[in-house]
Write a protein that holds these residues in place. Structure first.
Motif, PDB file in Angstrom:
ATOM      1  N   ASP A  25     -61.490 -10.262   4.525  1.00 34.10           N
ATOM      2  CA  ASP A  25     -61.565 -10.221   5.985  1.00 34.10           C
ATOM      3  C   ASP A  25     -60.935 -11.483   6.583  1.00 34.10           C
ATOM      4  O   ASP A  25     -61.601 -12.509   6.739  1.00 34.10           O
ATOM      5  CB  ASP A  25     -63.030 -10.083   6.411  1.00 34.10           C
ATOM      6  CG  ASP A  25     -63.207  -9.898   7.902  1.00 34.10           C
ATOM      7  OD1 ASP A  25     -62.256 -10.143   8.680  1.00 34.10           O
ATOM      8  OD2 ASP A  25     -64.330  -9.509   8.290  1.00 34.10           O
ATOM      9  N   TYR A  26     -59.647 -11.383   6.910  1.00 30.16           N
ATOM     10  CA  TYR A  26     -58.932 -12.549   7.438  1.00 30.16           C
ATOM     11  C   TYR A  26     -59.539 -13.046   8.743  1.00 30.16           C
ATOM     12  O   TYR A  26     -59.642 -14.253   8.957  1.00 30.16           O
ATOM     13  CB  TYR A  26     -57.445 -12.248   7.649  1.00 30.16           C
ATOM     14  CG  TYR A  26     -56.697 -13.438   8.204  1.00 30.16           C
ATOM     15  CD1 TYR A  26     -56.300 -14.472   7.362  1.00 30.16           C
ATOM     16  CD2 TYR A  26     -56.410 -13.538   9.563  1.00 30.16           C
ATOM     17  CE1 TYR A  26     -55.636 -15.586   7.863  1.00 30.16           C
ATOM     18  CE2 TYR A  26     -55.749 -14.645  10.072  1.00 30.16           C
ATOM     19  CZ  TYR A  26     -55.361 -15.664   9.225  1.00 30.16           C
ATOM     20  OH  TYR A  26     -54.718 -16.776   9.737  1.00 30.16           O
ATOM     21  N   GLN A  27     -59.931 -12.154   9.625  1.00 29.10           N
ATOM     22  CA  GLN A  27     -60.485 -12.573  10.921  1.00 29.10           C
ATOM     23  C   GLN A  27     -61.782 -13.361  10.751  1.00 29.10           C
ATOM     24  O   GLN A  27     -62.024 -14.324  11.481  1.00 29.10           O
ATOM     25  CB  GLN A  27     -60.688 -11.364  11.838  1.00 29.10           C
ATOM     26  CG  GLN A  27     -59.386 -10.735  12.291  1.00 29.10           C
ATOM     27  CD  GLN A  27     -58.424 -11.745  12.913  1.00 29.10           C
ATOM     28  OE1 GLN A  27     -58.796 -12.579  13.730  1.00 29.10           O
ATOM     29  NE2 GLN A  27     -57.165 -11.689  12.494  1.00 29.10           N
ATOM     30  N   ALA A  28     -62.596 -12.971   9.787  1.00 28.43           N
ATOM     31  CA  ALA A  28     -63.830 -13.725   9.519  1.00 28.43           C
ATOM     32  C   ALA A  28     -63.496 -15.110   8.983  1.00 28.43           C
ATOM     33  O   ALA A  28     -64.143 -16.097   9.341  1.00 28.43           O
ATOM     34  CB  ALA A  28     -64.716 -12.968   8.535  1.00 28.43           C
ATOM     35  N   LEU A  29     -62.479 -15.196   8.126  1.00 24.04           N
ATOM     36  CA  LEU A  29     -62.048 -16.504   7.626  1.00 24.04           C
ATOM     37  C   LEU A  29     -61.494 -17.340   8.766  1.00 24.04           C
ATOM     38  O   LEU A  29     -61.832 -18.519   8.903  1.00 24.04           O
ATOM     39  CB  LEU A  29     -60.995 -16.349   6.537  1.00 24.04           C
ATOM     40  CG  LEU A  29     -60.463 -17.677   5.980  1.00 24.04           C
ATOM     41  CD1 LEU A  29     -61.537 -18.369   5.138  1.00 24.04           C
ATOM     42  CD2 LEU A  29     -59.200 -17.465   5.183  1.00 24.04           C
TER      43      LEU A  29
END
Length: 127
Positions: A41-45
């Motif tokens: 999950d790029y957005q969470a990172l």
């Protein structure tokens, strides 16, 4: 050295008056980053890293790394804080982790920017 001149063996920057205060903030951010790494999950990172680090980790590069590493590592089984140190005036936390798909221990190094609130990760290494 006498007790008045002893330097702390660990370093947590500006994130708390005590080790417990600082770790309460920093460990939550580490967990969010590792869950994002595991799930891809790029957005969470992105929510827990600095703009500087985001400039080095593109969504496509993150996805490629996730597709390569996630199947090898599997799920995280355990993680233990080894210690903290000063990295150019910023707190760096070092962990050893076990993943279900890895035979060896995995070293995780997380450096925070001392000038962000809430805390943001400026370097993240999982090896």
């Amino acid at each position: 050295m006498n007790g008045n001149n002893d330097h702390r063996a660990d370093y947590f920057g500006c994130y708390g008056q005590t080790t417990e205060d600082a770790l309460g903030q920093l460990l939550w951010v580490v967990e969010q980053a590792l869950m994002a790494h595991e799930s891809g999950d790029y957005q969470a990172l992105r929510a827990v890293i600095t703009d500087s680090l985001a400039g080095k980790i593109t969504p496509a590069g993150f996805q490629r790394a996730h597709e390569t590493l996630a199947p090898e590592l599997g799920r995280q089984v355990s993680k233990r804080l080894l210690g903290a140190l000063n990295r150019g005036g910023n707190p760096r936390l070092l962990f050893v982790a076990r993943y279900e798909g890895a035979q060896d221990d995995i070293l995780i190094s997380v450096t925070f920017s001392n000038h962000t609130y809430p805390p943001l990760i400026d370097e993240l290494w999982i090896e």
